[in-house]
Scaffold this motif. Structure first.
Motif, PDB file in Angstrom:
ATOM      1  N   GLY A   1       0.811  -1.207   0.000  1.00 37.97           N
ATOM      2  CA  GLY A   1       0.000   0.000   0.000  1.00 37.97           C
ATOM      3  C   GLY A   1       0.849   1.264   0.000  1.00 37.97           C
ATOM      4  N   ALA A   2       0.323   2.321  -0.592  1.00 38.94           N
ATOM      5  CA  ALA A   2       1.047   3.582  -0.680  1.00 38.94           C
ATOM      6  C   ALA A   2       1.273   4.210   0.688  1.00 38.94           C
ATOM      7  N   SER A   3       0.412   3.904   1.654  1.00 41.29           N
ATOM      8  CA  SER A   3       0.525   4.508   2.983  1.00 41.29           C
ATOM      9  C   SER A   3       1.647   3.899   3.807  1.00 41.29           C
ATOM     10  N   GLY A   4       2.122   2.708   3.398  1.00 42.19           N
ATOM     11  CA  GLY A   4       3.102   1.999   4.221  1.00 42.19           C
ATOM     12  C   GLY A   4       2.447   1.079   5.219  1.00 42.19           C
ATOM     13  N   ILE A   5       1.159   1.243   5.474  1.00 39.37           N
ATOM     14  CA  ILE A   5       0.425   0.403   6.419  1.00 39.37           C
ATOM     15  C   ILE A   5      -0.530  -0.489   5.647  1.00 39.37           C
ATOM     16  N   ASP A   6      -0.504  -1.784   5.950  1.00 42.22           N
ATOM     17  CA  ASP A   6      -1.379  -2.749   5.289  1.00 42.22           C
ATOM     18  C   ASP A   6      -2.060  -3.626   6.324  1.00 42.22           C
ATOM     19  N   THR A   7      -2.845  -4.574   5.851  1.00 39.60           N
ATOM     20  CA  THR A   7      -3.576  -5.494   6.720  1.00 39.60           C
ATOM     21  C   THR A   7      -3.492  -6.900   6.163  1.00 39.60           C
ATOM     22  N   VAL A   8      -3.194  -7.855   7.041  1.00 38.09           N
ATOM     23  CA  VAL A   8      -3.258  -9.277   6.715  1.00 38.09           C
ATOM     24  C   VAL A   8      -4.369  -9.884   7.565  1.00 38.09           C
ATOM     25  N   PHE A   9      -5.252 -10.645   6.934  1.00 37.51           N
ATOM     26  CA  PHE A   9      -6.311 -11.345   7.658  1.00 37.51           C
ATOM     27  C   PHE A   9      -5.953 -12.824   7.736  1.00 37.51           C
TER      28      PHE A   9
END
Length: 232
Positions: free
Chosen positions: A66-74
């Motif tokens: 992601g461009a924000s540097g923050i992502d999510t793994v489920f």
């Protein structure tokens, strides 16, 4: 999971071609899962969802961070279970390998050098508070009293057998002297630790599960005036 109220700080957009690969490794899965067909079949039900793509043991997928540097793994143990939400920082041009954690029926993540990643979190306040207000930043049972100066901690008081995903939180606390107290390993800025620091949690400002995918620490800043939390 507690309600999340946070701001993600945006970084410059990533260039095209920065691809990250996740692989769910089965090379030692049968022996680690108890060496019986029933236990092996149960572990094989585990699933991940990363940027809308599903991953199961023995397979791999590629994503663009992601461009924000923050992502999510489920992650979930089977399609009959609820998803765990893990905040993370997916690094571009990196290969991650998921391996089964037999201790806790969960998973560990290894980086592209084959090392097990270790959680790192930096906590700080954006505005001063009065002396009566005490904010504690924690990664599992390890905590730091928050101030205007950023302080990084790693979970040194933690079983090495636990999965390398972590419970991260910021709490408004009081020092506790009674029977119904919680204990944390308080990291001091002097480098010392109080391994049985007793607290009472008044309010959670934020609480989430964190998966360390970067060599850089997760940086969390709390504005104690409006309660907003910035993560980057």
């Amino acid at each position: 999971m507690k309600a999340l109220l946070f701001i993600i700080s945006f970084c410059p957009l990533l260039s095209i071609g920065q691809i990250t690969i996740f692989h769910a490794d089965t090379s030692r899965l049968r022996s680690w899962s108890g060496n019986t067909q029933a236990s092996f079949d149960q572990v094989m039900k585990m699933q991940w969802k990363i940027k809308g793509q599903y991953l199961t043991w023995g397979n791999q997928l590629s994503v663009t961070p992601g461009a924000s540097g923050i992502d999510t793994v489920f992650f979930r143990l089977s399609d009959q279970r609820e998803w765990d939400t893990l905040i993370c920082k997916i690094q571009p041009n990196t290969n991650y390998r998921f391996v089964y954690n037999a201790c806790c029926d969960y998973f560990d993540v290894m980086d592209d050098t084959g090392n097990r990643t270790v959680g790192k979190v930096s906590f700080q306040l954006s505005k001063p508070v009065n002396k009566k207000e005490k904010y504690l930043g924690t990664i599992d049972e390890n905590g730091i009293r928050m101030s205007l100066k950023p302080v990084q901690i790693i979970p040194t008081n933690r079983s090495p057998m636990l999965p390398n995903s972590y419970n991260v939180a910021i709490s408004l606390i009081n020092k506790c002297h009674g029977k119904d107290c919680l204990e944390v390993a308080l990291h001091k800025t002097t480098g010392e630790k109080d391994i049985s620091y007793k607290i009472k949690i008044i309010k959670y400002m934020i609480s989430f599960r964190y998966l360390q995918l970067s060599t850089e620490p997760l940086i969390i800043t709390l504005n104690p005036v409006n309660g907003k939390v910035e993560i980057k």
